[in-house]
Design a protein around this motif. Structure first.
Motif, PDB file in Angstrom:
ATOM      1  N   UNK A   1     113.586  57.495 -13.217  1.00  0.00           N
ATOM      2  CA  UNK A   1     113.217  56.144 -12.538  1.00  0.00           C
ATOM      3  C   UNK A   1     112.626  56.549 -11.131  1.00  0.00           C
ATOM      4  N   UNK A   2     111.358  56.035 -10.978  1.00  0.00           N
ATOM      5  CA  UNK A   2     110.547  56.189  -9.849  1.00  0.00           C
ATOM      6  C   UNK A   2     110.742  55.150  -8.618  1.00  0.00           C
ATOM      7  N   UNK A   3     110.267  55.445  -7.768  1.00  0.00           N
ATOM      8  CA  UNK A   3     110.343  54.649  -6.467  1.00  0.00           C
ATOM      9  C   UNK A   3     108.875  53.713  -6.356  1.00  0.00           C
ATOM     10  N   UNK A   4     109.302  52.546  -5.942  1.00  0.00           N
ATOM     11  CA  UNK A   4     108.269  51.638  -5.620  1.00  0.00           C
ATOM     12  C   UNK A   4     108.314  51.163  -4.098  1.00  0.00           C
ATOM     13  N   UNK A   5     107.383  50.453  -3.752  1.00  0.00           N
ATOM     14  CA  UNK A   5     107.195  50.033  -2.291  1.00  0.00           C
ATOM     15  C   UNK A   5     107.868  48.672  -2.320  1.00  0.00           C
ATOM     16  N   UNK A   6     108.783  48.277  -1.255  1.00  0.00           N
ATOM     17  CA  UNK A   6     109.581  47.004  -1.197  1.00  0.00           C
ATOM     18  C   UNK A   6     108.885  46.273   0.083  1.00  0.00           C
ATOM     19  N   UNK A   7     108.400  45.019  -0.165  1.00  0.00           N
ATOM     20  CA  UNK A   7     107.758  44.452   0.997  1.00  0.00           C
ATOM     21  C   UNK A   7     108.865  43.122   1.202  1.00  0.00           C
ATOM     22  N   UNK A   8     108.897  42.678   2.647  1.00  0.00           N
ATOM     23  CA  UNK A   8     109.664  41.346   2.929  1.00  0.00           C
ATOM     24  C   UNK A   8     109.017  40.074   2.581  1.00  0.00           C
ATOM     25  N   UNK A   9     109.593  39.408   1.752  1.00  0.00           N
ATOM     26  CA  UNK A   9     108.976  38.295   1.149  1.00  0.00           C
ATOM     27  C   UNK A   9     108.782  37.013   2.123  1.00  0.00           C
ATOM     28  N   UNK A  10     109.474  37.138   3.047  1.00  0.00           N
ATOM     29  CA  UNK A  10     109.679  36.080   4.140  1.00  0.00           C
ATOM     30  C   UNK A  10     108.463  36.129   4.656  1.00  0.00           C
ATOM     31  N   UNK A  11     107.626  36.924   4.910  1.00  0.00           N
ATOM     32  CA  UNK A  11     106.176  37.096   5.699  1.00  0.00           C
ATOM     33  C   UNK A  11     105.219  36.186   4.752  1.00  0.00           C
ATOM     34  N   UNK A  12     105.570  36.312   3.634  1.00  0.00           N
ATOM     35  CA  UNK A  12     104.516  35.785   2.516  1.00  0.00           C
ATOM     36  C   UNK A  12     104.431  34.436   2.306  1.00  0.00           C
ATOM     37  N   UNK A  13     105.921  33.605   2.684  1.00  0.00           N
ATOM     38  CA  UNK A  13     106.248  32.437   2.103  1.00  0.00           C
ATOM     39  C   UNK A  13     106.136  31.514   3.358  1.00  0.00           C
ATOM     40  N   UNK A  14     105.573  30.115   3.062  1.00  0.00           N
ATOM     41  CA  UNK A  14     105.638  29.294   3.888  1.00  0.00           C
ATOM     42  C   UNK A  14     107.010  28.720   4.197  1.00  0.00           C
ATOM     43  N   UNK A  15     107.473  28.302   5.464  1.00  0.00           N
ATOM     44  CA  UNK A  15     108.684  27.659   5.735  1.00  0.00           C
ATOM     45  C   UNK A  15     109.142  26.453   4.920  1.00  0.00           C
ATOM     46  N   UNK A  16     110.411  26.169   4.450  1.00  0.00           N
ATOM     47  CA  UNK A  16     110.577  25.382   3.578  1.00  0.00           C
ATOM     48  C   UNK A  16     110.329  23.783   4.175  1.00  0.00           C
ATOM     49  N   UNK A  17     109.817  23.095   3.340  1.00  0.00           N
ATOM     50  CA  UNK A  17     109.570  21.615   3.787  1.00  0.00           C
ATOM     51  C   UNK A  17     110.815  20.870   3.427  1.00  0.00           C
ATOM     52  N   UNK A  18     110.779  19.593   3.943  1.00  0.00           N
ATOM     53  CA  UNK A  18     112.006  18.675   3.708  1.00  0.00           C
ATOM     54  C   UNK A  18     112.350  18.471   2.031  1.00  0.00           C
ATOM     55  N   UNK A  19     111.350  18.495   1.355  1.00  0.00           N
ATOM     56  CA  UNK A  19     111.302  18.128  -0.076  1.00  0.00           C
ATOM     57  C   UNK A  19     112.180  19.390  -0.593  1.00  0.00           C
ATOM     58  N   UNK A  20     111.726  20.778  -0.379  1.00  0.00           N
ATOM     59  CA  UNK A  20     112.315  21.547  -0.944  1.00  0.00           C
ATOM     60  C   UNK A  20     113.691  21.948  -0.458  1.00  0.00           C
ATOM     61  N   UNK A  21     114.001  21.507   0.693  1.00  0.00           N
ATOM     62  CA  UNK A  21     115.462  21.808   1.246  1.00  0.00           C
ATOM     63  C   UNK A  21     116.017  20.837   0.606  1.00  0.00           C
TER      64      UNK A  21
END
Length: 71
Positions: A1-21
């Protein structure tokens, strides 16, 4: 099994809105009820837990800083 790059998804996602919460809270409460039912608790016990928990969760949500905040 090889290694892959892992990135933080919090940077790519907008903050949750009231409907999503609200949807998240509904799903969380539904899972809570299903787990209590699967554990064999009575309907009255689940009902009393459900009437108490959302108030507790909302208080905790208001008092908890969001990810990335500088509190």
């Amino acid at each position: 099994m090889g290694l892959s790059v892992v990135r933080d998804l919090r940077e790519m996602r907008a903050p949750a809105g009231p409907e999503e919460i609200e949807r998240f809270e509904t799903d969380l409460l539904a899972g809570f009820v299903l787990a209590r039912c699967a554990a064999g608790l009575s309907d009255n016990m689940i009902r009393s837990d459900v009437s108490y928990r959302p108030q507790q969760w909302k208080l905790r949500r208001v008092n908890t800083p969001r990810h990335g905040s500088t509190v």
